[in-house]
Design a protein around this motif. Structure first.
Motif, PDB file in Angstrom:
ATOM      1  N   GLY B  39     -26.660  22.281 -37.387  1.00 12.06           N
ATOM      2  CA  GLY B  39     -27.017  23.542 -37.979  1.00 12.06           C
ATOM      3  C   GLY B  39     -28.326  23.766 -38.571  1.00 12.06           C
ATOM      4  N   PHE B  40     -28.843  22.361 -39.014  1.00 12.18           N
ATOM      5  CA  PHE B  40     -30.298  22.339 -39.656  1.00 12.18           C
ATOM      6  C   PHE B  40     -31.242  22.428 -38.534  1.00 12.18           C
ATOM      7  CE2 PHE B  40     -28.351  21.172 -43.606  1.00 12.18           C
ATOM      8  CZ  PHE B  40     -27.064  20.929 -43.524  1.00 12.18           C
ATOM      9  N   ASP B  41     -31.363  23.635 -38.099  1.00 14.11           N
ATOM     10  CA  ASP B  41     -32.395  23.710 -37.041  1.00 14.11           C
ATOM     11  C   ASP B  41     -33.992  24.052 -37.484  1.00 14.11           C
ATOM     12  OD1 ASP B  41     -31.975  27.421 -36.336  1.00 14.11           O
ATOM     13  OD2 ASP B  41     -31.803  26.101 -38.132  1.00 14.11           O
ATOM     14  N   LYS B  42     -33.888  24.344 -38.477  1.00 14.52           N
ATOM     15  CA  LYS B  42     -35.326  24.537 -39.119  1.00 14.52           C
ATOM     16  C   LYS B  42     -35.526  23.442 -40.409  1.00 14.52           C
ATOM     17  CE  LYS B  42     -37.067  27.511 -36.221  1.00 14.52           C
ATOM     18  NZ  LYS B  42     -37.157  29.060 -36.530  1.00 14.52           N
ATOM     19  N   ALA B  43     -36.811  23.509 -40.309  1.00 16.40           N
ATOM     20  CA  ALA B  43     -37.299  22.554 -41.584  1.00 16.40           C
ATOM     21  C   ALA B  43     -36.652  23.288 -43.129  1.00 16.40           C
ATOM     22  CB  ALA B  43     -38.689  22.178 -41.766  1.00 16.40           C
ATOM     23  N   TYR B  44     -36.905  24.505 -42.941  1.00 20.80           N
ATOM     24  CA  TYR B  44     -36.552  25.171 -44.357  1.00 20.80           C
ATOM     25  C   TYR B  44     -34.885  24.885 -44.563  1.00 20.80           C
ATOM     26  CZ  TYR B  44     -35.205  29.333 -41.597  1.00 20.80           C
ATOM     27  OH  TYR B  44     -34.898  30.103 -40.720  1.00 20.80           O
TER      28      TYR B  44
END
Lengths: 369, 108
Positions: B39-44
Motif C-alpha cells: 500500500g505504500f505506492d507513493k513516496a509521501y
C-alpha cells in the motif's frame, strides 16, 4: 502472586472505568493514573466478590498486599508479552524504559512491540534506571551505536534530546529535576512543541511557567525558551527577540560542531500543490561563533528575501544609477529633437523662432553691409 | 555527506510531490514493488510512516525491514534520504537565528 483469578492490573483503563461504573463506584479525576483505577477497583469490587470466599480480615490483608504488589505485578505480565498489551499500556511501558513512543497505530504497533521485547531482553537495559542523562540520551545512544553515519547521530540525538526535554519537562519538574535539561533554542522545532503540547493537558503551559518560577536556579535562558515556546506558537517573528542575545550560551550545550547544523530555516513558505511547505534550509553562517559547513548549494532565496536584499544592498552604486539615468534622458531628448516632424511643442516652436531670429539677424547683418 | 548517491541528491533537492516510492534512495525495483503491494505506492506514504515513527531511525529501519525486507544499507539510505528531505522541506518553525546569515549578498 495474586490469589484472584483475574488480575485487575492487566485490565485496561477504560475497562477499569466501566467496571467501576458498573459497581457504582465514583470515578477518580479523569487524569488519574491507571494505578488509581486499579486500587479503586480492588477496594470496591474485589472486596465484594472476595467476601463470598473468605473472611474480611483476609480480604483486607490480601487487598493491601495486592495494592503494594500492584505496581510490580503490573509490570511483570506486561514485560513478558508485549502483544497482549493495549496500545496505551504498550506506550506507558515503553515510556518506563525511556522510549518516547509515537502514535501506536496499526503500522507501528508491531515495531513498538519488537522494541519493547528488545528492551526486555537484556537484564540491565541501558535505558532503564540510571541517571536522567541516560534516560534522555537513550535513543541517541542507541542511534549512535546502530548507525555508522556521521551526521545522523548528532541530528537524531539533538532531536531526541529536544523531544525528551520537551516531554520530560513536565513530569520531571514535579520531581524538581532540572539538571539534565538540554535544549537548543535554535534547533527546537515547532513540531516538537506541538507534540509536547498536545498530550499535555491545558495546564501544561501553566506548569511550564510554574516551572520557570520554581526552578530559578536553572539555566537562565530556559525561562525565555519556555516562555517563547508557550507564548509564541504561531507568531514566529518575535522569537528572535528572545533568543538572539542568548545564542552564545548555547555553545557550551552543543556536544560538538554538528555537521547538521542545518536545522535552522526561515519560515518563509510558498504554497505547493501537495500542501507540503517547501522552504529551503540554510545553514547558519558564523552565527554565535559556530562553524558552518555548507552541505547543499544555496538556492535562490524567496522573493521576500530578495526584495529585502535589494533594498539593503545595491549592486550598482546610487550615483552611477542617477548618472545613467541622466545620460539616457539626454539621449532620448536628442533623438526626439532630431525628429523632423516634431509636434507643436512650445520648446520646438521657441527654438524655431530663435533660430529664425538668428537667421534673420544673420541675414539682416549680411544684408546691411 | 559525500557518500550520498545520485538518487539521494535528486530526491532531497526538491519537494517529492507525486514521486513514486522507487524514487527514494535505497529503494529499487524489488523493494519498491513490495512496498507498493503493502500500500505504500507513493513516496509521501513512506514519508507519512517515517513521520508517524517520529523520524526515529531505529524504528524506521525496523519497519522498513519488516515491510519490504530491506538490508542495512538500503535502510540507511532510505532513512537518510527521508530525513534530509524533511530537514529541507518539512516546515520547522525554528527560531530566527539566521538573520545574521544575511551578511553576505543575495547571490553567493
Amino acid at each position: 502472586m495474586p490469589v484472584f483469578v483475574e488480575d485487575p492490573a492487566q485490565f485496561s483503563k477504560p475497562r477499569l472505568k466501566s467496571e467501576l461504573i458498573a459497581h457504582n463506584v465514583t470515578l477518580p479525576a479523569v487524569e488519574s493514573k491507571k494505578q488509581v483505577y486499579v486500587e479503586l477497583y480492588l477496594k470496591h469490587i474485589v472486596q465484594k466478590s472476595a467476601a463470598d470466599f473468605s473472611s474480611d480480615e483476609e480480604d483486607d490483608d490480601v487487598v493491601e498486599v495486592q495494592d503494594s504488589q500492584d505496581f510490580e505485578e503490573e509490570k511483570d505480565p506486561e514485560m513478558l508479552d508485549p502483544s497482549v498489551l493495549t496500545d496505551e499500556e504498550l506506550k506507558t511501558t515503553l515510556l518506563k524504559y525511556g522510549v518516547e513512543a509515537g502514535p501506536i497505530v496499526a503500522t507501528t504497533r508491531s515495531i513498538y512491540e519488537r522494541k519493547l521485547q528488545r528492551l526486555l531482553k537484556p537484564a540491565q537495559p541501558r535505558q532503564n534506571g540510571g541517571t536522567g542523562d541516560a534516560d534522555q540520551y537513550s535513543d541517541s545512544e542507541g542511534d549512535e551505536e546502530s548507525v555508522s553515519q556521521q551526521g545522523s547521530p548528532e541530528t537524531v540525538s539533538l532531536m531526541e534530546e529536544n523531544l525528551h526535554v520537551d516531554i520530560r519537562m513536565v513530569p520531571q519538574s514535579w520531581n524538581n529535576k532540572n539538571t539534565e535539561y538540554r535544549y537548543h533554542q535554535c534547533f527546537m522545532p515547532l513540531s516538537r512543541m506541538f507534540e509536547s503540547r498536545i498530550p499535555l493537558s491545558s495546564s501544561g503551559p501553566e506548569i511550564k511557567r510554574g516551572n520557570n518560577r520554581s526552578n530559578n536556579q536553572g539555566p537562565r535562558p530556559r525561562p525565555y525558551w519556555q516562555e517563547v515556546a508557550t507564548v509564541d506558537k504561531y507568531t514566529m517573528t518575535n522569537r528572535s527577540l528572545f533568543v538572539t542575545p542568548k545564542t552564545s550560551l548555547f555553545k557550551r550545550q552543543i556536544k560538538e560542531p554538528v555537521t547538521d547544523v542545518l536545522m535552522e530555516m526561515f519560515p518563509e513558505t510558498e504554497p505547493t500543490p501537495t500542501g507540503i511547505a517547501a522552504t529551503r534550509r540554510r545553514p547558519i553562517k558564523g552565527a554565535a561563533g559556530r562553524p558552518v559547513q555548507f552541505k547543499y548549494p544555496d538556492l535562490p532565496a524567496s522573493p521576500m528575501t530578495l526584495q529585502r536584499w535589494a533594498v539593503e544592498h545595491r549592486l550598482v552604486p546610487l550615483w552611477v544609477q542617477i548618472l545613467v539615468f541622466f545620460i539616457v534622458a539626454c539621449l532620448l531628448y536628442l533623438i526626439y529633437a532630431a525628429m523632423e516632424d516634431s509636434l507643436a511643442n512650445p520648446f520646438v516652436t521657441l527654438l524655431d523662432n530663435l533660430s529664425m531670429e538668428t537667421e534673420t539677424e544673420g541675414l539682416s547683418l549680411q544684408a546691411e553691409p | 555527506m559525500s557518500s550520498t548517491s545520485q538518487k539521494h541528491k535528486e530526491f532531497v533537492a526538491e519537494p517529492m510531490g507525486e514521486k513514486l516510492v522507487n524514487a527514494l534512495a535505497g529503494i529499487g525495483e524489488v523493494l519498491g514493488k513490495r512496498l507498493e503491494e503493502k500500500g505504500f505506492d507513493k513516496a509521501y506514504v513512506v514519508l507519512g510512516q517515517f513521520l508517524v515513527l517520529k523520524k526515529d531511525e531505529e524504528l524506521f529501519r525496523d519497519w522498513l525491514k519488516d515491510t519490504c525486507g530491506a538490508n542495512v544499507k538500503q535502510q540507511g539510505d532510505c532513512y537518510g534520504c527521508l530525513r534530509e528531505w524533511c530537514d529541507s522541506f518539512l516546515l520547522f518553525q525554528f527560531v530566527l537565528c539566521q538573520r545574521k546569515t544575511y551578511q553576505h549578498g543575495p547571490f553567493i
